[in-house]
Design an enzyme around this catalytic site. Structure first.
Site, PDB file in Angstrom:
ATOM      1  N   ASP A 272       0.738  -1.060   0.131  1.00  0.00           N
ATOM      2  CA  ASP A 272       0.076  -0.060  -0.119  1.00  0.00           C
ATOM      3  C   ASP A 272       0.767   1.171   0.039  1.00  0.00           C
ATOM      4  O   ASP A 272       1.749   1.429   0.496  1.00  0.00           O
ATOM      5  CB  ASP A 272      -1.018  -0.205   1.239  1.00  0.00           C
ATOM      6  CG  ASP A 272      -1.738   1.005   1.268  1.00  0.00           C
ATOM      7  OD1 ASP A 272      -2.570   1.261   0.553  1.00  0.00           O
ATOM      8  OD2 ASP A 272      -1.632   1.996   2.401  1.00  0.00           O
TER       9      ASP A 272
ATOM     10  N   GLU B 102       1.279  -0.290  -4.793  1.00  0.00           N
ATOM     11  CA  GLU B 102       0.391   0.748  -5.215  1.00  0.00           C
ATOM     12  C   GLU B 102       0.689   2.095  -5.154  1.00  0.00           C
ATOM     13  O   GLU B 102       1.131   2.708  -4.323  1.00  0.00           O
ATOM     14  CB  GLU B 102      -0.771   0.613  -4.183  1.00  0.00           C
ATOM     15  CG  GLU B 102      -2.005   1.410  -4.458  1.00  0.00           C
ATOM     16  CD  GLU B 102      -2.411   2.172  -3.511  1.00  0.00           C
ATOM     17  OE1 GLU B 102      -3.569   2.856  -3.769  1.00  0.00           O
ATOM     18  OE2 GLU B 102      -1.770   2.612  -2.614  1.00  0.00           O
TER      19      GLU B 102
HETATM   20  C1  NOJ Z   1      -4.390   3.245  -0.573  1.00  0.00           C
HETATM   21  C2  NOJ Z   1      -5.934   2.395  -0.101  1.00  0.00           C
HETATM   22  O1  NOJ Z   1      -6.388   1.834  -1.247  1.00  0.00           O
HETATM   23  C3  NOJ Z   1      -6.900   3.402   0.505  1.00  0.00           C
HETATM   24  O2  NOJ Z   1      -8.249   2.677   0.433  1.00  0.00           O
HETATM   25  C4  NOJ Z   1      -6.259   3.882   1.583  1.00  0.00           C
HETATM   26  O3  NOJ Z   1      -6.938   4.816   2.427  1.00  0.00           O
HETATM   27  C5  NOJ Z   1      -5.069   4.572   1.537  1.00  0.00           C
HETATM   28  N1  NOJ Z   1      -3.897   3.721   0.768  1.00  0.00           N
HETATM   29  C6  NOJ Z   1      -4.068   4.825   2.968  1.00  0.00           C
HETATM   30  O4  NOJ Z   1      -3.666   3.398   3.398  1.00  0.00           O
END
Ligand code: NOJ
Ligand code: MG
Length: 578
Positions: free
Chosen positions: A222, A290
């Site tokens: 993430d 991501e």
């Molecule tokens: C990306 C995640 O997909 C999202 O849902 C989240 O709020 C943020 N990262 C923070 O972790």
């Protein structure tokens, strides 16, 4: 003696991993990953919240979709301020989802069905209820610098002008420690300090815990752009976005907080660690990163520019998710696909994403009429396809009255257009009262009334439903592995018709070999277009709104494309390319 013994075992593991390699090497390179939002997938225990047992119950459905594996959004202990992206214990399961035993059972059941399982790994920040944060607040030994602390009791304001990705200052005052701490997301999500080697080790141990002990097949990492900030904490300059106000993230140009060289470096370190876990377990494990960023920033997460370091097996390609609009045309679509493919070094594996738990549903954004076309497109393009649960049946955003909302980040009263609750409503399994999601009427987010017209049960029965076309595209993908070459062409003057040709690397003279072709009409008018390749063609797959039949032979040089129609076909004989 013991050491020698351990080394021998390790060598044996590496050997067995490598000898397994030839048959398993590229399992992920043509994979389809099905993203499960566990809270909304299937409730097994009647509390109105989806859970792991519910996922187990639906594994046969998932296997029958023909996908390669599942990626589970966070299931770990969490106060759920950001729906599990605020973790308070990285090694335990949130009781509302189940237990470690049930999780292990899930992994086993997934593997029994020859599927793969990926879990979310959220290293940038913890919950403020994590014991590390509590110890850090109290300046306990070892933990003092686990987070990014600045200032002192004489501070008259935050240490600099940095803004949180979720708006307002990225700094929060802590009265106990009498310092500010950094948070790129909610104030309940303090950022870890990756310049601290204990933190680095903790995260590697957590990776091993899930990958080796629980035998999961990979992690989705993430928020990688936020991992490490510039050392001197300099103020960031004003962006050139005239619409942004002082509280908005877009107000600044994030040159000191986003995509810093050390953040890329950290992803490369994790890749090396994931490789180690592959060696230990004798199976190839993967990581996907991501970064919702411009393509130029996204690609280096795959690996260093000089090619000496590898990063994520794939870095999510959000170019279509971010840039494609319902008002775009086929030329725009071709440009976006080409931009990504031209920028991605050929040694890396491409990937295609259109939806997630963070953006409005595909059917809502692009229109219900384009559901098949878009599922067929991301399935037809080379590399990995990622599907957010519900997109296979073309679910739309669900209506969520503000009083029932759960997105603390963008609550729907203040942010009616960007609240993420709408794309997170329960999966529509059938048209019963609770859509087959649960057997109680109170669900954590309301079940959408659209279950009446859009649900799995009904779509099972119709060969031309979104669901069955999604299954067909998965079957077709198994035939597309050799077609590493791709060519895109807009066929009409109104720029609504896109032709995508995939063919084999090996050309025979001037002839392309093993051609597969997709033609899609992104627009709302019927058009007759000339096809580039020589007829006859056999239709392999068509969107639900297409009058053409699978298996049908097309003989003409021209083809009529109905509004939003998509077809995939194959020349039935090899002929010279025009
Ligand atoms: C990306 C995640 O997909 C999202 O849902 C989240 O709020 C943020 N990262 C923070 O972790
Ligand atoms: Mg439940």
């Amino acid at each position: 003696m013991i050491r020698i013994f351990l080394i021998l075992i390790y060598i044996q593991y590496i050997y067995s991993y490598q000898s397994n390699k030839p048959c398993d090497e590229s399992w992920w390179k043509t994979a389809t990953f099905y993203q499960i939002y566990p809270k909304s997938f299937k409730d097994s225990d009647g509390d109105g919240i989806g859970d792991l047992q519910g996922v187990i119950e639906k594994l046969d459905y998932i296997r029958n979709l023909g996908v390669t594996g599942i990626w589970l959004s966070p299931i770990f202990k969490s106060p759920e301020k950001d729906q599990g992206y605020d973790i308070s214990d990285y090694r335990d399961i949130n009781p509302m989802f189940g237990t470690l035993e049930i999780f292990q059972q899930l992994v086993n059941e997934v593997h029994k069905r020859r599927l793969k399982i990926i879990v979310d790994f959220v290293p940038n920040h913890t919950s403020d209820k994590h014991e590390w944060f509590e110890k850090s607040v109290n300046r306990e030994d070892k933990y003092e610098d686990y987070y990014i602390w600045k200032g002192d009791e004489n501070s008259t304001g935050p240490p600099n002008n940095w803004i949180s990705n979720f708006k307002f200052s990225a700094w929060e005052w802590n009265e106990n420690r009498k310092q500010y701490y950094l948070h790129h997301f909610l104030k309940e999500q303090p950022d870890l300090n990756f310049r601290n080697h204990h933190v680095r080790n903790e995260m590697k141990d957590i990776l091993s815990y899930w990958l080796v002990q629980f035998n999961v097949d990979g992690v989705r990492i993430d928020a990688v752009p936020f991992l490490i900030e510039e050392k001197n904490f300099r103020d960031e300059p004003r962006s050139n976005d005239p619409t942004a106000t002082e509280i908005d993230y877009e107000y600044l140009n994030h040159i000191y907080t986003l995509n810093q060289p050390e953040s890329y470096e950290l992803v490369y370190e994790w890749r090396a660690h994931v490789e180690r876990t592959s060696a230990i377990s004798g199976q190839e494990k993967i990581c996907m990163s991501e970064a919702v960023q411009p393509t130029d920033m996204v690609i280096p997460y795959y690996g260093s520019a000089d090619g000496s370091r590898l990063g994520a097996h794939f870095s999510f390609n959000f170019i279509l998710l971010q840039e494609l609009k319902s008002t775009s045309n086929a030329k725009d679509l071709a440009n976006l696909i080409n931009e990504w493919l031209n920028k991605l070094p050929t040694k890396y594996t491409s990937n295609w994403v259109l939806g997630s738990h963070d953006v409005h549903r595909v059917a809502t954004k692009f229109g219900k009429e384009r559901v098949d076309l878009l599922n067929m497109l991301t399935g037809f393009l080379p590399g990995i396809q990622v599907t957010y649960n519900g997109e296979e049946i073309g679910m739309e955003n669900g209506p969520v009255p503000c009083m029932f909302g759960h997105d603390h980040v963008y609550n729907c009263t203040t942010y009616p257009n960007i609240s993420r609750d709408f794309e997170r409503t329960p999966m529509q399994w059938d048209n019963s009262k609770c859509a087959g999601f649960t057997n109680v009427t109170r669900t954590w987010l309301p079940v959408s009334y659209k279950k009446l017209e859009c649900n799995v049960f009904d779509q099972e029965k119709n060969a031309k439903s979104h669901l069955n076309i999604y299954r067909d595209i998965q079957k077709l993908r198994t035939l597309l592995k050799q077609q590493t070459q791709i060519q895109l062409k807009v066929l009409d003057k109104n720029k609504n018709i896109l032709e995508i040709v995939r063919f084999n690397n090996a050309m025979e003279g001037h002839r392309k070999t093993d051609i597969f072709e997709m033609i899609l009409n992104y627009g709302n008018e019927s058009v007759v277009v000339p096809i580039t390749e020589e007829p006859p063609f056999q239709v392999m797959l068509r969107s639900g709104n297409s009058p053409k039949k699978c298996g049908e032979i097309i003989n003409g040089k021209h083809i009529t494309m109905d509004p939003y129609e998509a077809i995939i076909f194959r020349p039935t004989k090899r002929l010279p390319q025009k």
